[in-house]
Scaffold this motif. Structure first.
Motif, mmCIF file in Angstrom:
data_model
loop_
_atom_site.group_PDB
_atom_site.id
_atom_site.type_symbol
_atom_site.label_atom_id
_atom_site.label_comp_id
_atom_site.label_asym_id
_atom_site.label_seq_id
_atom_site.Cartn_x
_atom_site.Cartn_y
_atom_site.Cartn_z
ATOM 1 N N ILE A 189 0.837 -1.200 0.000
ATOM 2 C CA ILE A 189 0.000 0.000 0.000
ATOM 3 C C ILE A 189 0.874 1.254 0.000
ATOM 4 O O ILE A 189 1.787 1.391 0.820
ATOM 5 N N GLN A 190 0.566 2.159 -0.913
ATOM 6 C CA GLN A 190 1.264 3.441 -0.995
ATOM 7 C C GLN A 190 0.228 4.548 -1.140
ATOM 8 O O GLN A 190 -0.848 4.340 -1.696
ATOM 9 N N LYS A 191 0.592 5.738 -0.652
ATOM 10 C CA LYS A 191 -0.290 6.887 -0.841
ATOM 11 C C LYS A 191 0.540 8.159 -0.905
ATOM 12 O O LYS A 191 1.372 8.416 -0.033
ATOM 13 N N ILE A 233 -4.011 5.091 6.143
ATOM 14 C CA ILE A 233 -4.195 3.652 5.874
ATOM 15 C C ILE A 233 -5.619 3.236 6.202
ATOM 16 O O ILE A 233 -6.258 2.498 5.450
ATOM 17 N N MET A 284 -7.894 4.320 3.499
ATOM 18 C CA MET A 284 -7.759 3.512 2.279
ATOM 19 C C MET A 284 -8.486 2.179 2.427
ATOM 20 O O MET A 284 -9.053 1.670 1.461
ATOM 21 N N PRO A 300 -5.600 4.240 -2.896
ATOM 22 C CA PRO A 300 -4.150 4.025 -2.820
ATOM 23 C C PRO A 300 -3.452 4.450 -4.113
ATOM 24 O O PRO A 300 -3.993 4.263 -5.211
ATOM 25 N N SER A 301 -2.267 5.037 -3.978
ATOM 26 C CA SER A 301 -1.453 5.353 -5.155
ATOM 27 C C SER A 301 -0.842 4.091 -5.723
ATOM 28 O O SER A 301 -0.390 4.066 -6.868
#
Length: 353
Positions: free
Chosen positions: A9-11, A45, A48, A55-56
């Motif tokens: 997971i990325q943001k 998080i 998301m 998420p990115s």
């Protein structure tokens, strides 16, 4: 396979990345707390998972189903916010019933479910009251009941107790944990309060600058912190600077005194500086107290904390805190007094960056 899986997971918000490649599997019925200071990424998080943020990169999977294409109202997730978010024009009954009405449940089913939820939070007698007629703790119970009424597969709690006074917070967090265990619902709890996280969680995620510094049980997080940040953020901790004497045997020197740690020191050589951690409750100045190490020092200050008296002691270049129980028959040390601090060398933890 875990019930709730977060994979890479990325943001990012613009050029700022607030969550970096976060990975975790949460089991069905598990209570997991995300703990960390403001701005560390814990609430992002949570949002998301709920679908309020996209998420990115990475994926959110619940019960084997990827949630990426689903809107928040399609994810069957219950969420409790810090600010309660109750509808001021609806009474308690109607607030709890709101999600069920949106889902198209019959009036009979709604009334049965609302009665069950109000019984669960012990507020059946307040069904006709409006939010402004309730205390903060009662409003938060209603918000919890509303989130649970729709039988969500995951419950998300975003700092739900931060607006309450200390006594109510302790009582309500115990109720939340009891209800969670009774229903067996998978729960993710966000907090910046370490005592909350330690007291009610199955596992804790300590977040730091968008990354998980450590994931573990409360016992593991408190007793074996993986990084300097975890060690300093969770609980009160003394950081003592020393020198490596013999890494193979775990020998170090503190204030000129040689001490043997419980295990060899990997990655360092003789003469290297080393940071060691010691919990206040692991040290004592009482005569006859257990411990194979004794360091002379001078009392700097003494603070009365109710059941505990915390004393700060200057040992060489370090100031070390230690705790003693409040015993009316024992006079605590005073500033300027010279004492010996005793502890077991095995209680010293090597702190890595």
């Amino acid at each position: 396979m875990a019930f709730l899986t977060l994979t890479n997971i990325q943001k990012s918000f613009g050029l700022v990345q607030v969550v970096h490649n976060f990975n975790m599997g949460i089991e069905k019925g598990e209570f997991v707390s995300f703990l960390g200071p403001s701005g560390c990424g814990k609430t992002t998080i949570l949002r998301m998972i709920a679908g309020f943020e996209t998420p990115s990169g990475g994926s959110v999977v619940i019960n084997g189903k990827d949630q990426g294409a689903l809107k928040p109202n399609q994810r069957n997730i219950g969420m409790v916010f810090q600010a309660y978010a109750l509808f001021p024009n609806m009474n308690v009954h109607d607030n709890v019933a709101f999600g069920l009405k949106v889902a198209g449940a019959s009036k009979t089913d709604i009334d049965i479910r609302v009665k069950q939820m109000l019984g669960l939070i012990k507020l059946e007698h307040l069904a006709d009251r409006f939010p402004y007629q309730l205390s903060g703790g009662q409003q938060q119970r209603v918000a919890l009941a509303r989130a649970l009424a729709v039988k969500p597969q995951v419950l998300l709690l975003d700092e739900p107790l931060s607006a309450l006074d200390a006594k109510i917070r302790i009582s309500l967090r115990e109720e939340i944990r009891q209800i969670q265990q009774q229903l067996g619902i998978t729960t993710v709890f966000v907090t910046h309060d370490q005592e909350e996280a330690l007291s009610i969680s199955d596992r804790i995620v300590v977040m730091n600058a968008g990354r998980a510094d450590q994931i573990g049980t409360p016992f593991e997080i408190y007793n074996t912190p993986a990084t300097r940040f975890v060690a300093s953020f969770v609980g009160t901790l003394n950081i003592i600077e020393g020198k490596v004497a013999d890494p193979a045997t775990g020998a170090v020197t503190i204030g000129g005194q040689r001490i043997a740690l419980k295990e060899p020191i990997a990655g360092l050589k003789g003469g290297d500086s080393i940071s060691l951690a010691l919990r206040p409750e692991a040290a004592s100045i009482a005569e006859g107290s257990k411990g194979d190490t004794s360091l002379p020092g001078e009392v700097v200050s003494t603070s009365f904390l109710g059941s505990v008296i915390r004393t700060k002691l200057r040992v060489g270049d370090d100031v070390i805190s230690f705790d003693m129980f409040n015993d009316p028959g024992i006079t605590p040390p005073v500033a300027g007094e010279n004492v010996s601090l005793r502890f077991a060398a095995k209680d010293l933890l090597v702190i890595r960056e």
